[in-house]
Design a protein around this motif. Structure first.
Motif, short mmCIF file in Angstrom:
data_model
loop_
_atom_site.label_atom_id
_atom_site.label_comp_id
_atom_site.label_asym_id
_atom_site.label_seq_id
_atom_site.Cartn_x
_atom_site.Cartn_y
_atom_site.Cartn_z
N VAL A 164 -8.90 5.86 4.63
CA VAL A 164 -7.48 5.99 4.33
C VAL A 164 -6.70 6.31 5.61
N LYS A 165 -5.71 5.48 5.94
CA LYS A 165 -4.87 5.72 7.13
C LYS A 165 -3.76 6.71 6.79
N PRO A 166 -3.23 7.41 7.82
CA PRO A 166 -2.16 8.38 7.56
C PRO A 166 -0.84 7.69 7.21
N GLN A 167 -0.75 7.15 6.03
CA GLN A 167 0.47 6.52 5.53
C GLN A 167 0.44 6.60 4.01
N ASP A 168 1.55 6.30 3.36
CA ASP A 168 1.58 6.35 1.90
C ASP A 168 0.58 5.34 1.32
N GLN A 169 -0.02 5.74 0.18
CA GLN A 169 -1.08 4.92 -0.42
C GLN A 169 -0.77 4.69 -1.90
N PHE A 170 -1.72 4.12 -2.60
CA PHE A 170 -1.63 3.98 -4.05
C PHE A 170 -2.85 4.66 -4.68
N PHE A 171 -2.67 5.06 -5.94
CA PHE A 171 -3.79 5.69 -6.65
C PHE A 171 -4.04 4.91 -7.93
N SER A 172 -5.28 4.57 -8.17
CA SER A 172 -5.64 3.82 -9.37
C SER A 172 -6.23 4.76 -10.42
N GLY A 173 -5.59 4.83 -11.59
CA GLY A 173 -6.09 5.68 -12.67
C GLY A 173 -7.40 5.15 -13.24
N ASN A 174 -7.49 3.85 -13.46
CA ASN A 174 -8.71 3.35 -14.10
C ASN A 174 -9.89 3.26 -13.14
N GLU A 175 -9.61 3.10 -11.83
CA GLU A 175 -10.72 3.07 -10.88
C GLU A 175 -11.01 4.45 -10.29
N GLY A 176 -10.04 5.37 -10.43
CA GLY A 176 -10.28 6.75 -10.00
C GLY A 176 -10.27 6.96 -8.51
N GLY A 177 -9.23 6.48 -7.82
CA GLY A 177 -9.14 6.76 -6.40
C GLY A 177 -8.07 5.97 -5.70
N VAL A 178 -8.12 6.02 -4.36
CA VAL A 178 -7.07 5.44 -3.53
C VAL A 178 -7.28 3.94 -3.33
N ILE A 179 -6.17 3.21 -3.40
CA ILE A 179 -6.13 1.79 -3.04
C ILE A 179 -5.12 1.70 -1.89
N CYS A 180 -5.50 1.06 -0.79
CA CYS A 180 -4.61 1.00 0.37
C CYS A 180 -3.47 0.00 0.13
N PRO A 181 -2.37 0.12 0.91
CA PRO A 181 -1.22 -0.78 0.69
C PRO A 181 -1.60 -2.26 0.81
N ASP A 182 -2.56 -2.58 1.70
CA ASP A 182 -2.97 -3.98 1.86
C ASP A 182 -3.63 -4.54 0.61
N CYS A 183 -4.35 -3.69 -0.13
CA CYS A 183 -5.10 -4.16 -1.31
C CYS A 183 -4.31 -4.01 -2.61
N SER A 184 -3.19 -3.30 -2.58
CA SER A 184 -2.50 -2.98 -3.83
C SER A 184 -1.68 -4.18 -4.32
#
Ligand SMILES: [Zn+2]
Length: 252
Positions: A164-184
């Motif tokens: 995870v890079k020091p920037q705003d991210q996304f969180f997936s409830g069904n996968e249970g964790g962080v998704i980066c802006p490139d993958c969201s």
């Protein structure tokens, strides 16, 4: 669980409800037998000696007898009453949240988990001692998720695996964790999470409670932490929890 005829159980009273004419059905989290239901006969009668030991949040030692249906409480003795948690409406709301989360996530007579029992007692004690309720609640949620096997992945993107890079991210409830802006991509199970909020959640996840106590996020970050955890917990439970709403209502 094997039902021996009668056994001693160390437990925390989660809550109770009326049962029949004079009895009370008590929901317990026990150190060695997980979550149980037991009936306190005559507990609603005026002079019941048992009733005082069976108030919500009380840490007790019980003698339980196996019966068809719920166990029967034959003796009760208080270890720690946690009285302030029932006398201050704010504390009652916070303690009710701690207890409700456990109640909702764990089924009756699942395998016992002494780490969860310890976490429950510690969290109630921290509230009683006047620790900051948001800190107690967020720390409790994070550890409980660990113990239940729902530890959120906060270190790397769940899709590309990049740290995870020091920037705003996304969180997936069904996968249970962080998704980066490139993958969201827009998805109802995905919500944004700021860099600041993620930083504190990661800190709580890797810290012992004593270290977590040093955290002092601003109000906006605290609110976002709470909302993100509620989003994830609600996702896991597939329905809303009652006590956060109650806490918000009495805080107004
Ligand atoms: Zn990614």
């Amino acid at each position: 669980m094997k039902r021996s005829r009668s056994f001693r159980a160390e437990a925390v009273v989660l809550n109770h409800k009326d049962w029949g004419e004079a009895d009370r059905l008590v929901f317990l989290y026990t150190r060695r037998h997980g979550k149980l239901r037991a009936v306190a006969k005559g507990a609603r009668k005026m002079r019941s000696r048992k009733a005082g030991h069976l108030q919500p949040f009380t840490h007790v030692i019980l003698q339980l007898a196996a019966a068809r249906g719920p166990f029967i409480i034959t003796q009760a003795e208080t270890i720690r009453a946690f009285t302030p948690l029932r006398e201050d409406i704010m504390l009652t709301g916070q303690a009710a949240y701690i207890v409700e989360l456990l109640h909702r996530f764990i089924y009756d007579e699942e395998e016992s988990n002494t780490a969860i029992f310890r976490l429950l007692i510690d969290s109630l004690a921290r509230l009683e001692q006047g620790h900051r309720p948001w800190l107690v609640a967020r720390y409790y949620e994070m550890r409980l998720l660990d113990y239940l096997g729902f530890r959120p992945q906060l270190q790397g993107c769940l899709h590309c695996g990049n740290p995870v890079k020091p920037q705003d991210q996304f969180f997936s409830g069904n996968e249970g964790g962080v998704i980066c802006p490139d993958c969201s991509a827009p998805h109802p199970a995905l919500r944004p999470v700021t860099m600041q909020t993620l930083k504190y959640l990661r800190y709580f996840q890797r810290s012992a409670y004593q270290e977590a106590c040093r955290a002092n996020p601003d109000e906006e970050t605290r609110t976002e932490m709470e909302n993100l955890m509620q989003f994830y917990l609600t996702y896991l439970l597939e329905r809303g929890l009652n006590s956060p709403r109650f806490i918000r209502e009495v805080s107004r």
